[in-house]
Design a protein around this motif. Structure first.
Motif, PDB file in Angstrom:
ATOM      1  N   TYR A  16       0.832  -1.212   0.000  1.00 16.82           N
ATOM      2  CA  TYR A  16       0.000   0.000   0.000  1.00 16.82           C
ATOM      3  C   TYR A  16       0.867   1.263   0.000  1.00 16.82           C
ATOM      4  O   TYR A  16       0.502   2.280  -0.568  1.00 16.82           O
ATOM      5  CB  TYR A  16      -0.956   0.014   1.210  1.00 16.82           C
ATOM      6  CG  TYR A  16      -1.969  -1.115   1.202  1.00 16.82           C
ATOM      7  CD1 TYR A  16      -2.543  -1.572   0.014  1.00 16.82           C
ATOM      8  CD2 TYR A  16      -2.346  -1.741   2.391  1.00 16.82           C
ATOM      9  CE1 TYR A  16      -3.468  -2.614   0.008  1.00 16.82           C
ATOM     10  CE2 TYR A  16      -3.273  -2.786   2.394  1.00 16.82           C
ATOM     11  CZ  TYR A  16      -3.828  -3.218   1.194  1.00 16.82           C
ATOM     12  OH  TYR A  16      -4.732  -4.241   1.190  1.00 16.82           O
ATOM     13  N   CYS A  21      -0.751   4.653  -1.719  1.00 15.84           N
ATOM     14  CA  CYS A  21      -1.971   4.870  -0.916  1.00 15.84           C
ATOM     15  C   CYS A  21      -1.583   5.579   0.390  1.00 15.84           C
ATOM     16  O   CYS A  21      -2.195   6.582   0.754  1.00 15.84           O
ATOM     17  CB  CYS A  21      -2.656   3.555  -0.580  1.00 15.84           C
ATOM     18  SG  CYS A  21      -2.984   2.475  -1.962  1.00 15.84           S
ATOM     19  N   GLU A 207      -3.962   5.725   6.456  1.00  9.34           N
ATOM     20  CA  GLU A 207      -5.057   5.134   5.686  1.00  9.34           C
ATOM     21  C   GLU A 207      -6.277   6.049   5.693  1.00  9.34           C
ATOM     22  O   GLU A 207      -7.016   6.113   4.719  1.00  9.34           O
ATOM     23  CB  GLU A 207      -5.386   3.708   6.172  1.00  9.34           C
ATOM     24  CG  GLU A 207      -5.573   3.523   7.665  1.00  9.34           C
ATOM     25  CD  GLU A 207      -7.013   3.558   8.094  1.00  9.34           C
ATOM     26  OE1 GLU A 207      -7.879   3.708   7.234  1.00  9.34           O
ATOM     27  OE2 GLU A 207      -7.259   3.460   9.311  1.00  9.34           O
ATOM     28  N   TYR A 210      -5.872   8.642   3.152  1.00 12.60           N
ATOM     29  CA  TYR A 210      -6.106   8.058   1.826  1.00 12.60           C
ATOM     30  C   TYR A 210      -7.605   8.056   1.502  1.00 12.60           C
ATOM     31  O   TYR A 210      -8.020   8.389   0.391  1.00 12.60           O
ATOM     32  CB  TYR A 210      -5.532   6.632   1.800  1.00 12.60           C
ATOM     33  CG  TYR A 210      -5.718   5.884   0.504  1.00 12.60           C
ATOM     34  CD1 TYR A 210      -5.287   6.423  -0.716  1.00 12.60           C
ATOM     35  CD2 TYR A 210      -6.315   4.625   0.478  1.00 12.60           C
ATOM     36  CE1 TYR A 210      -5.449   5.724  -1.905  1.00 12.60           C
ATOM     37  CE2 TYR A 210      -6.481   3.918  -0.706  1.00 12.60           C
ATOM     38  CZ  TYR A 210      -6.053   4.478  -1.892  1.00 12.60           C
ATOM     39  OH  TYR A 210      -6.211   3.790  -3.073  1.00 12.60           O
ATOM     40  N   SER A 359     -11.419   2.616  -3.990  1.00  8.23           N
ATOM     41  CA  SER A 359     -10.004   2.414  -4.327  1.00  8.23           C
ATOM     42  C   SER A 359      -9.839   1.219  -5.250  1.00  8.23           C
ATOM     43  O   SER A 359     -10.513   0.200  -5.069  1.00  8.23           O
ATOM     44  CB  SER A 359      -9.195   2.158  -3.048  1.00  8.23           C
ATOM     45  OG  SER A 359      -7.942   1.577  -3.371  1.00  8.23           O
ATOM     46  N   TYR A 361      -7.582  -0.731  -5.045  1.00  3.28           N
ATOM     47  CA  TYR A 361      -6.964  -1.779  -4.221  1.00  3.28           C
ATOM     48  C   TYR A 361      -7.931  -2.394  -3.214  1.00  3.28           C
ATOM     49  O   TYR A 361      -7.549  -3.243  -2.420  1.00  3.28           O
ATOM     50  CB  TYR A 361      -5.717  -1.231  -3.499  1.00  3.28           C
ATOM     51  CG  TYR A 361      -4.747  -0.619  -4.474  1.00  3.28           C
ATOM     52  CD1 TYR A 361      -4.044  -1.415  -5.374  1.00  3.28           C
ATOM     53  CD2 TYR A 361      -4.560   0.763  -4.531  1.00  3.28           C
ATOM     54  CE1 TYR A 361      -3.186  -0.860  -6.302  1.00  3.28           C
ATOM     55  CE2 TYR A 361      -3.694   1.333  -5.454  1.00  3.28           C
ATOM     56  CZ  TYR A 361      -3.015   0.515  -6.338  1.00  3.28           C
ATOM     57  OH  TYR A 361      -2.169   1.070  -7.257  1.00  3.28           O
ATOM     58  N   PRO A 387      -6.656  -1.167   1.523  1.00  2.00           N
ATOM     59  CA  PRO A 387      -5.706  -0.224   2.123  1.00  2.00           C
ATOM     60  C   PRO A 387      -6.288   0.646   3.226  1.00  2.00           C
ATOM     61  O   PRO A 387      -5.542   1.394   3.865  1.00  2.00           O
ATOM     62  CB  PRO A 387      -5.274   0.637   0.939  1.00  2.00           C
ATOM     63  CG  PRO A 387      -6.286   0.429  -0.119  1.00  2.00           C
ATOM     64  CD  PRO A 387      -6.937  -0.878   0.116  1.00  2.00           C
ATOM     65  N   TYR A 388      -7.608   0.591   3.441  1.00  2.00           N
ATOM     66  CA  TYR A 388      -8.169   1.416   4.514  1.00  2.00           C
ATOM     67  C   TYR A 388      -9.258   0.676   5.273  1.00  2.00           C
ATOM     68  O   TYR A 388     -10.085   1.290   5.934  1.00  2.00           O
ATOM     69  CB  TYR A 388      -8.675   2.763   3.950  1.00  2.00           C
ATOM     70  CG  TYR A 388      -9.763   2.616   2.928  1.00  2.00           C
ATOM     71  CD1 TYR A 388     -11.101   2.659   3.290  1.00  2.00           C
ATOM     72  CD2 TYR A 388      -9.463   2.395   1.590  1.00  2.00           C
ATOM     73  CE1 TYR A 388     -12.104   2.482   2.353  1.00  2.00           C
ATOM     74  CE2 TYR A 388     -10.454   2.215   0.645  1.00  2.00           C
ATOM     75  CZ  TYR A 388     -11.772   2.266   1.038  1.00  2.00           C
ATOM     76  OH  TYR A 388     -12.765   2.080   0.115  1.00  2.00           O
TER      77      TYR A 388
END
Ligand code: OOB
Length: 536
Positions: A16, A21, A207, A210, A359, A361, A387-388
């Motif tokens: 990440y 990110c 995060e 992000y 995202s 991701y 990622p979050y």
């Protein structure tokens, strides 16, 4: 690293970071940057004050110094319970800057919740308004402080009585702030909960920033955005989807409304030329119904975000004709994953779906009861990681075992269907929760409290359909051989300090509960029996 926080596995964290990110930026640094970039722009307006970016940042710094002088240190937990006022923005940024962790509670929380948050997080301070909505928070603070030994400070906005006045904390004396890093926990957010009392959600600066950055992109937030905040500002949705953080990220203007009522909100939209609002479906419906009776000029409104619970397609269709603005659906959760319909999506998607992950991701799986992935288009349990999306609740190892898969996917408890294009349609819920107009009620928490009443033999709470709220709560009760009225049961819950929105809207006395094949209470059948009673 904060005790009780579950970090991402090293390989995914490295990924990440490499993917850009996580940039190592803290929420406090973001405000410093924006205060330089947009110094003279108006940042926040509430019912009595207007602050520019540079004024806001200066006050935040003075307050951060005051908090340090008071003895609040990095990683100390501070329970924040404030309505939509500028002081809220000041205090949370001051806490972010010194690395102390706000624990976000809602103004509607009472003794039952606040005592638990203070005790469980071993909070050093509790910050409240003197009174709001007819409730005196100082008396609640007094009671909680007597019982929670970690609580050293009660900070009060307004008339502080024997407590520390918020205004007394501002100081020009300057102390070095502790170093705060992007990968550190920034705050503890509340989960809706489905088993017992709310779990706490640790979110890191990296995060969370992000999510703010992505929300700004997907909701087209710019320096010209004027966001009206009518929902409780400390909830994850008005905080970052795109929320107050998104607007500050972009250099726009936040208007804080003390009430979501059209009588208060519509004049604010007209006066400040508001361009964006964030609503839950129950409010959106109310606004749609009431709009024709109002004369205010709402033509500045460009985007209405609706999320927090399912917005029906019938209501979604009415947004543009009634408000002449774009609807954006948002399906998010304080644990992480946020989905948006895009502003350039065709109406068909905006009306019929709850959006797609923000995202690239975000990983999303729709699975059956045995965690087997289902073909596209079939409804099943939504699992997600990314990622979050958190890897674990705060200090809850046992619960985490159940709430996350071995490979780190969060079990959202939502039943969804995915379209070919990756959009999600929320079909229902597997978790034992009531979504009362966006406010989440864990059935078990209320059931346990009802069971504490001597007249109650057993209790089961289910959702019942409601035009405005989407769902309201109904408690089915089996009594012992004693008599108690519905009203007495409700006051019992109130006296025990249960937040008002969790008090059952309806109580029904029954002889027994329908059971599943496994001998568990069948909430599905209880819901059906409620609907049958309604018809007869
Ligand atoms: C938001 O966050 P929470 O943590 O209060 O609640 C999350 C839950 C979801 O798991 C889902 O059950 C429900 O609320 N939900 C929706 C929804 N948005 C949330 N159900 C159906 N349709 C929707 N559009 O509620 C939240 C957090 C960030 C942004 C927006 C909402």
């Amino acid at each position: 690293m904060l005790d009780g926080f579950t970090p991402w596995p090293d390989d995914r964290a490295a990924f990440y970071r490499q993917a850009g990110c996580w940039e190592g930026l803290t929420i406090g640094q973001m405000l410093d940057d924006r205060a330089r970039q947009f110094a003279e722009n108006v940042a926040v307006i509430d019912h009595e004050r207007t602050l520019t970016y540079s004024q806001l940042n200066e006050r935040v710094n003075q307050l951060a110094n005051g908090l340090l002088l008071l003895g609040i240190q990095k990683e100390d937990r501070v329970v924040v319970q404030l309505p939509n006022v500028a002081g809220y923005v000041e205090i949370v940024f001051a806490l972010f800057k010194i690395g102390a962790l706000p624990v976000f509670s809602l103004p509607s929380h009472r003794y039952n919740e606040i005592r638990y948050f203070c005790e469980f997080t071993e909070a050093k301070a509790y910050i409240v308004m003197d009174s709001f909505g007819g409730f005196d928070y100082r008396s609640l603070a007094r009671q909680v402080q007597q019982e929670v030994s970690s609580l050293e400070h009660i900070i009060v906005l307004g008339d502080a009585q024997e407590f520390t006045p918020f205004d007394s904390l501002f100081t020009t004396q300057s102390i070095d702030f502790p170093t705060v890093k992007g990968n550190e926990v920034a705050f503890l957010q509340l989960s809706g909960g489905s088993t017992g009392i709310s779990k706490l959600i640790p979110r890191t600066h990296d995060e969370y920033m992000y999510t703010v950055k992505l929300s700004v992109e997907h909701c087209h937030v710019t320096e010209d955005t004027v966001l009206l905040v009518v929902l409780p500002v400390s909830h994850n949705y008005p905080m970052s989807s795109p929320g107050i953080l998104g607007v500050l990220y972009a250099g726009g203007k936040i208007v804080l409304s003390s009430s979501p009522s059209p009588d208060v909100a519509f004049p604010l939209i007209e006066m400040h030329r508001v361009t964006m609002v964030q609503l839950v479906p129950s409010l959106a419906l109310h606004w749609l119904d009431i709009k024709p009776n109002h004369k205010e000029d709402l033509s500045s409104l460009e985007v209405m975000l609706v999320g927090g619970s399912k917005f029906s397609a019938e209501a979604a269709k009415r947004v543009r004709p009634v408000f002449d603005c774009q609807l954006q659906q948002v399906f998010g959760m304080a644990e992480g994953l946020v989905n948006y319909t895009r502003l350039d999506d065709p109406d068909e998607i905006v009306i019929h779906t709850q959006g797609r992950p923000m995202s690239p991701y975000d990983e999303v799986k729709v699975v059956d009861d045995d965690d087997q992935e289902l073909p596209i288009g079939e409804a099943g349990h939504l699992l997600t990681r990314g990622p979050y999306t958190i890897q674990g609740y705060y200090k809850a190892p046992e619960h985490n075992e159940k709430a996350f898969t071995k490979d780190g996917f969060y079990r959202t408890g939502d039943i969804v269907r995915q379209t070919e294009d990756g959009y999600l349609i929320v079909e229902g819920r597997a978790k034992d929760q009531i979504n009362r107009g966006g406010e989440k009620i864990a059935a078990e928490e209320v059931e346990n409290m009802l069971l504490a009443h001597p007249a109650v033999h057993d209790a089961a709470i289910v959702a019942m359909p409601d035009y405005y709220m989407g769902e309201k709560s109904c408690a089915f009760i089996i009594l012992r051989n004693s008599d108690v009225t519905k009203r007495q049961l409700k006051s019992f819950l109130r006296e025990r300090g249960l937040a008002t929105y969790k008090i059952p809207d309806e109580i029904l006395f029954v002889e027994s509960f329908p059971l599943t094949h496994l001998g568990k209470v069948s909430k599905k059948d209880l819901r059906l029996s409620f609907e049958q009673q309604l018809h007869t």
